[in-house]
Design an enzyme around this catalytic site. Structure first.
Site, PDB file in Angstrom:
ATOM      1  CE  LYS A 219      -4.429  -1.769   1.064  1.00 30.15           C
ATOM      2  NZ  LYS A 219      -5.437  -2.075   2.065  1.00 30.15           N
ATOM      3  NE  ARG A 253      -7.902  -8.011   0.362  1.00 28.97           N
ATOM      4  CZ  ARG A 253      -7.426  -7.323  -0.671  1.00 28.97           C
ATOM      5  NH1 ARG A 253      -6.367  -6.553  -0.536  1.00 28.97           N
ATOM      6  NH2 ARG A 253      -8.015  -7.400  -1.849  1.00 28.97           N
TER       7      ARG A 253
HETATM    8  N1  HH2 Z   1      -7.513  -3.529   0.429  1.00 26.33           N
HETATM    9  C1  HH2 Z   1      -7.769  -3.540  -0.894  1.00 26.33           C
HETATM   10  C2  HH2 Z   1      -8.905  -4.200  -1.388  1.00 26.33           C
HETATM   11  N2  HH2 Z   1      -9.737  -4.854  -0.569  1.00 26.33           N
HETATM   12  N3  HH2 Z   1     -10.333  -5.538   1.600  1.00 26.33           N
HETATM   13  C3  HH2 Z   1     -10.112  -5.525   2.916  1.00 26.33           C
HETATM   14  N4  HH2 Z   1     -10.939  -6.185   3.743  1.00 26.33           N
HETATM   15  N5  HH2 Z   1      -9.031  -4.886   3.467  1.00 26.33           N
HETATM   16  C4  HH2 Z   1      -8.143  -4.200   2.696  1.00 26.33           C
HETATM   17  O1  HH2 Z   1      -7.198  -3.602   3.258  1.00 26.33           O
HETATM   18  C5  HH2 Z   1      -8.359  -4.184   1.286  1.00 26.33           C
HETATM   19  C6  HH2 Z   1      -9.497  -4.867   0.767  1.00 26.33           C
HETATM   20  C7  HH2 Z   1      -6.839  -2.856  -1.839  1.00 26.33           C
HETATM   21  O2  HH2 Z   1      -5.851  -3.738  -2.312  1.00 26.33           O
HETATM   22  P1  HH2 Z   1      -5.914  -4.509  -3.711  1.00 26.33           P
HETATM   23  O3  HH2 Z   1      -7.060  -5.480  -3.727  1.00 26.33           O
HETATM   24  O4  HH2 Z   1      -4.604  -5.115  -3.993  1.00 26.33           O
HETATM   25  O5  HH2 Z   1      -6.118  -3.363  -4.777  1.00 26.33           O
HETATM   26  P2  HH2 Z   1      -7.361  -2.911  -5.640  1.00 26.33           P
HETATM   27  O6  HH2 Z   1      -8.426  -2.470  -4.709  1.00 26.33           O
HETATM   28  O7  HH2 Z   1      -6.804  -1.797  -6.495  1.00 26.33           O
HETATM   29  O8  HH2 Z   1      -7.821  -4.087  -6.469  1.00 26.33           O
END
Ligand code: HH2
Length: 277
Positions: A219, A253
């Site tokens: 992040k 995660r």
């Molecule tokens: N972070 C992201 C997406 N979903 N869900 C939870 N519960 N907690 C988190 O910290 C969280 C989440 C963002 O990360 P990522 O899925 O890699 O990116 P993107 O939202 O751009 O797909």
């Protein structure tokens, strides 16, 4: 409160991220093809993932929404493909009950709702009826605008109050207390200082009484601390994951399952030895 899904003495769980999107912040487009996504999921399971979290919509700052139909088109073939070789928990990262319902129909059994059951009034009822585990995450605003000017008097107190209320709401809708996980929502409507405060004072969230999930992987706060670009944040992600688990997080995660497993194993060995107290 019974938390028999994961007694506190058990090792933390690692949730592997599977973004079936063209535009996720760190791996957009890498796993957009179902066959690539399924192969990546297999790799994460082999590397020791306890849960696979599949999303068909990016929630990065500034992201626009993706229709339920398109999310379903992206995630359902992948869930079906994973179910051919794996019986472990699969969560669907969505705020739409229509998407969650389709995902559960294909074998998903957890719902990762970053809106904490606020975006879709049908979500809580669906989760209760299906007996799904739900992840309730703290977020100020919506992904499209959340990073514009996040302001709190005390971000940790705000997140604690919010998550307590959301857990109470989930319980009132019939979701079992052993089916609720809380998440401070690192990066969701937060400045660097807000993210650091939440991680420093994570114990205030664990004190609510539900298992805590933390998503720090790759992040932007890691980039803000170190200057590292998004493709080069593994070390910072591992440090933050170890810290979070040390402060009581039960699930991390992550995008990099194998390295996280290794880092957590070493940290666990060090923290449970005879002279660790
Ligand atoms: N972070 C992201 C997406 N979903 N869900 C939870 N519960 N907690 C988190 O910290 C969280 C989440 C963002 O990360 P990522 O899925 O890699 O990116 P993107 O939202 O751009 O797909």
């Amino acid at each position: 409160m019974t938390l028999d899904l994961w007694p506190k003495s058990a090792p933390p769980w690692v949730m592997g991220v599977l973004n079936v999107t063209p535009d996720s912040f760190s791996d957009g487009g890498h796993f957009f093809e179902p066959s690539h996504a399924i192969a990546h999921a297999r790799g994460m399971v082999e590397a020791g993932a306890d849960i696979i979290d599949i999303g068909g919509e990016s929630s990065r700052p500034g992201a626009e929404g993706v229709s339920a139909e398109e999310q379903i088109r992206r995630v359902t073939p992948v869930i079906r493909g994973i179910r051919e070789f794996w019986g472990g928990p699969i969560s669907v990262d969505t705020t739409s009950a229509q998407v969650a319902s389709a995902a559960v129909g294909c074998g998903a059994n957890w719902i990762n709702d970053i809106s904490a059951l606020r975006a879709d009034p049908a979500m809580a009822e669906l989760a209760a009826r299906q007996g799904c585990v739900v992840i309730l995450m703290h977020m100020q605003g919506k992904p499209a605008t959340m990073q514009m000017d996040p302001v709190y008097t005390d971000v940790v107190a705000d997140a604690t109050l919010f998550l307590r209320e959301r857990a109470r709401f989930a319980r009132s809708c019939g979701i079992g207390e052993d089916r609720i996980i809380l998440d401070p929502g690192i990066g969701f409507g937060k400045t660097l200082e807000h993210n650091l405060a939440l991680l420093r004072r994570l114990r205030e969230l664990t004190a609510i009484g539900y298992p805590i999930l933390v998503g720090v992987s790759r992040k932007s706060f890691i980039g803000q601390i170190t200057g590292a670009p998004v493709g080069d944040r593994l070390e910072g992600s591992l440090a933050a994951a170890i810290w979070a688990v040390g402060q009581g997080a039960r699930i991390v995660r992550v995008h990099d399952v194998g390295p996280t497993r290794q880092a957590l194993a070493v940290a666990a060995a060090l923290s449970t030895g005879p002279s660790s107290s």
